[in-house]
Design a protein around this motif. Structure first.
Motif, short mmCIF file in Angstrom:
data_model
loop_
_atom_site.label_atom_id
_atom_site.label_comp_id
_atom_site.label_asym_id
_atom_site.label_seq_id
_atom_site.Cartn_x
_atom_site.Cartn_y
_atom_site.Cartn_z
N THR A 45 -5.78 7.83 10.11
CA THR A 45 -4.78 7.73 10.91
C THR A 45 -5.36 9.07 11.82
OG1 THR A 45 -3.14 7.16 9.69
CG2 THR A 45 -3.03 8.25 11.29
N ILE A 46 -5.61 8.66 13.24
CA ILE A 46 -5.73 8.75 14.66
C ILE A 46 -5.08 9.30 15.60
CG2 ILE A 46 -7.84 9.68 16.70
CD1 ILE A 46 -10.21 7.65 13.87
N LEU A 47 -4.86 10.00 15.89
CA LEU A 47 -4.14 10.91 17.05
C LEU A 47 -4.15 11.59 18.09
CD1 LEU A 47 -0.77 12.89 14.89
CD2 LEU A 47 -0.97 10.03 15.11
N ASP A 48 -4.00 10.88 19.06
CA ASP A 48 -5.08 11.36 20.58
C ASP A 48 -3.38 10.94 21.44
OD1 ASP A 48 -6.87 12.27 21.75
OD2 ASP A 48 -6.56 10.26 22.67
N THR B 196 -2.92 12.22 2.97
CA THR B 196 -3.27 13.68 1.44
C THR B 196 -4.02 14.75 2.42
OG1 THR B 196 -5.03 12.12 1.42
CG2 THR B 196 -3.81 12.05 -0.15
N LEU B 197 -4.27 14.85 3.54
CA LEU B 197 -5.00 15.66 4.22
C LEU B 197 -5.68 15.43 5.58
CD1 LEU B 197 -7.48 17.62 3.87
CD2 LEU B 197 -9.24 16.68 4.12
N VAL B 198 -4.83 16.86 6.86
CA VAL B 198 -4.46 16.65 7.80
C VAL B 198 -5.92 17.45 8.45
CG1 VAL B 198 -3.43 17.12 9.60
CG2 VAL B 198 -2.52 16.30 7.64
N LEU B 199 -6.30 17.39 9.79
CA LEU B 199 -7.39 17.92 10.28
C LEU B 199 -6.96 17.82 11.71
CD1 LEU B 199 -9.67 19.61 11.09
CD2 LEU B 199 -11.48 17.53 11.06
N VAL B 200 -6.75 19.05 12.09
CA VAL B 200 -5.63 19.50 13.75
C VAL B 200 -7.11 19.78 14.88
CG1 VAL B 200 -4.42 20.74 15.38
CG2 VAL B 200 -3.76 19.26 12.82
N CYS B 201 -7.42 19.48 15.71
CA CYS B 201 -7.92 19.91 16.30
C CYS B 201 -8.31 19.57 18.25
CB CYS B 201 -10.17 19.08 16.24
SG CYS B 201 -11.32 19.32 17.02
N LEU C 271 -5.38 12.29 8.23
CA LEU C 271 -4.88 11.97 9.08
C LEU C 271 -5.54 12.81 10.21
CD1 LEU C 271 -1.35 11.44 10.71
CD2 LEU C 271 -2.32 14.06 11.43
N VAL C 272 -6.22 13.04 11.73
CA VAL C 272 -6.86 13.71 12.40
C VAL C 272 -6.10 13.57 13.81
CG1 VAL C 272 -8.82 13.87 13.56
CG2 VAL C 272 -9.26 13.40 11.09
N ASP D 131 -8.38 1.24 6.43
CA ASP D 131 -8.16 0.92 7.22
C ASP D 131 -7.64 1.65 8.29
OD1 ASP D 131 -7.00 -1.37 6.02
OD2 ASP D 131 -5.41 -0.25 4.80
N LEU D 132 -7.45 1.70 9.52
CA LEU D 132 -7.46 2.53 11.00
C LEU D 132 -6.31 2.52 11.36
CD1 LEU D 132 -10.61 1.38 12.75
CD2 LEU D 132 -10.55 3.30 10.65
N GLY D 133 -5.90 3.30 11.80
CA GLY D 133 -4.84 3.07 12.42
C GLY D 133 -4.12 4.82 13.65
N PHE D 134 -3.87 3.92 14.99
CA PHE D 134 -4.08 5.19 15.75
C PHE D 134 -2.40 5.19 16.17
CE2 PHE D 134 -7.69 2.85 15.50
CZ PHE D 134 -8.71 3.77 15.77
N GLY D 135 -2.43 6.80 17.18
CA GLY D 135 -0.93 7.31 17.30
C GLY D 135 -1.20 8.06 18.38
N ARG D 136 -0.31 8.28 19.19
CA ARG D 136 0.40 9.33 19.50
C ARG D 136 0.30 10.91 19.02
NH1 ARG D 136 1.22 8.36 25.73
NH2 ARG D 136 1.83 11.35 25.18
N LEU D 137 -0.16 11.65 19.71
CA LEU D 137 -0.09 13.19 19.10
C LEU D 137 2.08 13.48 18.46
CD1 LEU D 137 -2.17 15.57 21.47
CD2 LEU D 137 -2.42 14.72 18.71
N ASP D 138 2.11 13.21 19.44
CA ASP D 138 4.22 13.57 18.82
C ASP D 138 4.96 12.27 17.75
OD1 ASP D 138 3.85 11.62 21.14
OD2 ASP D 138 5.10 12.84 22.06
N ARG D 139 3.67 11.68 17.71
CA ARG D 139 4.49 10.04 17.26
C ARG D 139 3.15 9.10 16.16
NH1 ARG D 139 6.61 9.10 22.44
NH2 ARG D 139 5.60 6.78 22.63
#
Length: 587
Positions: free
Chosen positions: A169-172, A212-217, A140-141, A194-202
């Motif tokens: 999973t990409i949050l933006d 299993t791993l998160v990167l916050v940038c 998750l990024v 498999d790709l997933g996209f969502g808002r930063l708050d949802r």
């Protein structure tokens, strides 16, 4: 460096120059920040290494630097001048061909690509899961600032561990634009994961595999990034009940703190500082295996009676085109995933007599190797077609492994069988692990005599009984005795550690009686090579049954087998009792 050599000179853009110089000095190397004007006026004649740290006009700076340093030198004599041009991201800038009369070694160095490679070496995707327990990576990024694009690219090359589909999973703030941008740059990305996209708050996590791993940038890493990381940690616990590691990209800022301040999840990282480490920047750390793969390829060309220097992909590493270097690096970086899915480790070669994967392992790894190769091609814009066309980037082998001809499958099998030989070229050997599951016990830590009677004999007998295995303790770290055994095994037997998270980290820390116990737990957690999320005690018992080879309990083995009620048992058990270990098998 000789006493008469000039220190390494670094010139370019701030704050990068300062970061490079600080890193060199801290590693015991002489280094100074320089300017182009100073270089032109002083012309240090004994200068051996010049680092151009992302200068604003790299071609002009390079030409002026080389011209200045060439004055007064005897062309064609003496040691060469090494010039490392650091650039932010690939591709490197187009540079003029150096004058062959001047002894110059010119190297380009991508800060982002080398930084994310180093980061994913320290935090490989399998660190947060157990592929042999049916778990797949879910990365998750949050945020798309640099170096996220390079991180996603490298992670996509390394993300295959087995039959299960990985997930990204990409949050933006604008998920639709993020999806459009990614698929525009990499139309075949959906073939890789498999790709997933969502808002930063949802974040869209309901019904998804555990993260299993998160990167916050995010732009303000130390404030907004930390707040977002904490929110994500709470959301992931609420939605999935797991506590993955959350890496926060700091953009080069230095962070400080004590283990007791840690929450067990958030970890500040910096791709820039990873790239600026002297070992990575100067000594090629991280490229040893890639060079070995390339040397092996050159040897195979020579064995066929051809001159490798006359082939674009066979030139010596120093003159090898960037695209071929990258291909070698991608293959090398995935070697550690192959070891992870076979419960193997790399150790010093002198500790190993010989090693070969079993036929079943070779076939399973060949499938993974084919997926890795295909992912590399997809990311480069290739797609399937019955006939190969390099101009259109069409390839007939971009099909599932099962659909390949036997001749094509043999290419993947050959690559897999060669892993031990490739490691041996860099002084490493392969050993299988011995997983020792440590059950919790509510009792206090053992005294010194208890350690001598119970723990040390256990470890000595295991090492003597399994001299060709690498010990790994698997524990929840929830109790003092479990932590004491793990720590003793790490100190006396060089054991690794799998941290079994059968409950979220906040709950695990809250259950500790005091701050000292929490710090003790966190100190060991920071040294874990795996953080395996398990859905409660029943799944923890299943993990013991399916993955552990020996179970350590704290009784005389007279209690009922802990797995009898779940339809299975561990044949090998050891009881740590006052008189010393009690074994139910021949050791």
């Amino acid at each position: 460096m000789s006493l008469f050599d000039s220190p390494i000179h670094v010139l370019g853009s701030e704050p990068l120059v300062e970061q490079v110089v600080d890193g060199l000095i801290q590693s015991g190397r002489a280094a100074v920040a320089a300017t182009l004007e100073r270089l032109e006026s002083r012309r240090p004649r004994r200068l051996r290494t010049l680092i151009l740290a992302d200068p604003p006009d790299p071609v002009s700076v390079l030409e002026r630097s080389v011209q200045a340093l060439g004055r007064g030198r005897r062309w064609g004599r003496g040691p060469s001048l090494r010039v490392i041009l650091m650039h932010r991201r690939d591709p490197p800038p187009e540079l003029p061909t150096p004058d062959p009369r001047f002894p110059l070694r010119l190297e380009t160095f991508s800060i982002e690509s080398r930084g994310v490679r180093a980061l994913l070496t320290a935090w490989p995707l399998h660190r947060g899961m157990d592929p042999l327990f049916g778990q797949a990576p879910h990365l998750l990024v949050a945020g798309l600032d640099h170096p996220v694009p390079a991180f996603l690219l490298q992670a996509s090359r390394l993300i295959h561990y087995g039959a299960l589909r990985p997930r990204l999973t990409i949050l933006d703030s604008d998920p639709e634009a993020a999806a459009e941008g990614l698929l525009s740059a990499y139309p075949q990305a959906g073939q890789i994961a498999d790709l997933g996209f969502g808002r930063l708050d949802r974040p869209p996590l309901a019904g998804m595999p555990p993260v299993t791993l998160v990167l916050v940038c995010l732009p303000d890493a130390m404030d907004l990034g930390l707040d977002r990381a904490r929110e994500l940690a709470r959301t992931i616990v609420e939605e999935q009940g797991v506590s993955p590691a959350i890496l926060i990209e700091t953009g080069g800022r230095v962070t400080q703190g004590e283990v007791s301040d840690w929450d067990g999840q958030t970890v500040p990282v910096s791709c820039v500082r990873e790239a600026c480490r002297p070992g990575v920047l100067l000594d090629g750390i991280g490229d040893e295996m890639a060079r070995s793969i390339h040397d092996h390829y050159r040897d195979s060309i020579a064995a066929q009676g051809r001159d490798p220097d006359r082939e674009p992909a066979g030139r010596p590493w120093e003159s090898l085109p960037v695209s071929y270097r990258q291909a070698n690096r991608h293959q090398a970086d995935h070697l550690w995933a192959k070891l992870a899915v076979t419960d193997c480790k790399a150790v010093a070669e002198e500790m190993v007599d010989s090693f070969a994967f079993t036929p079943l392992e070779v076939e399973r790894l060949a499938v993974i190797e084919h997926r890795r190769w295909a992912a590399d091609r997809y990311l480069d814009g290739w797609s399937y077609a019955p006939q190969r066309d390099n101009a259109l980037k069409h390839h007939p082998q971009l099909v599932p492994y099962a659909e390949l001809s036997e001749a094509m499958k043999d290419l993947d099998r050959f690559a897999v069988r060669g892993v031990p030989s490739l490691l041996a070229r860099t002084g490493l050997g392969v050993v299988r692990t011995l997983i020792l599951a440590v059950r919790d016990d509510p009792g206090p830590e053992l005294g010194r005599s208890g350690v001598r009677r119970r723990l040390v004999p256990l470890l000595e007998r295991l090492v003597n009984r399994y001299p060709d295995r690498a010990l790994v303790c698997a524990s929840t770290l929830a109790t003092p005795r479990a932590r004491q055994l793990v720590r003793t095994a790490m100190e006396h037997a060089g054991s690794g550690l799998f941290w079994l998270l059968h409950r979220p980290i906040p709950a695990l820390l809250e259950a500790q009686p005091d701050a000292e116990a929490r710090s003790d737990l966190l100190d060991l957690a920071a040294r874990a090579e795996r953080r395996i999320a398990l859905a409660g005690p029943p799944e923890l018992r299943r993990w013991y049954r399916e993955r552990a080879e020996i179970l350590v309990t704290w009784d005389h083995l007279t209690e009922p087998d802990p797995f009898a009620e779940s339809g299975g048992f561990l044949a090998k058990r050891v009881g740590l009792v006052a008189g010393g270990p009690v074994w139910n098998f021949e050791y």
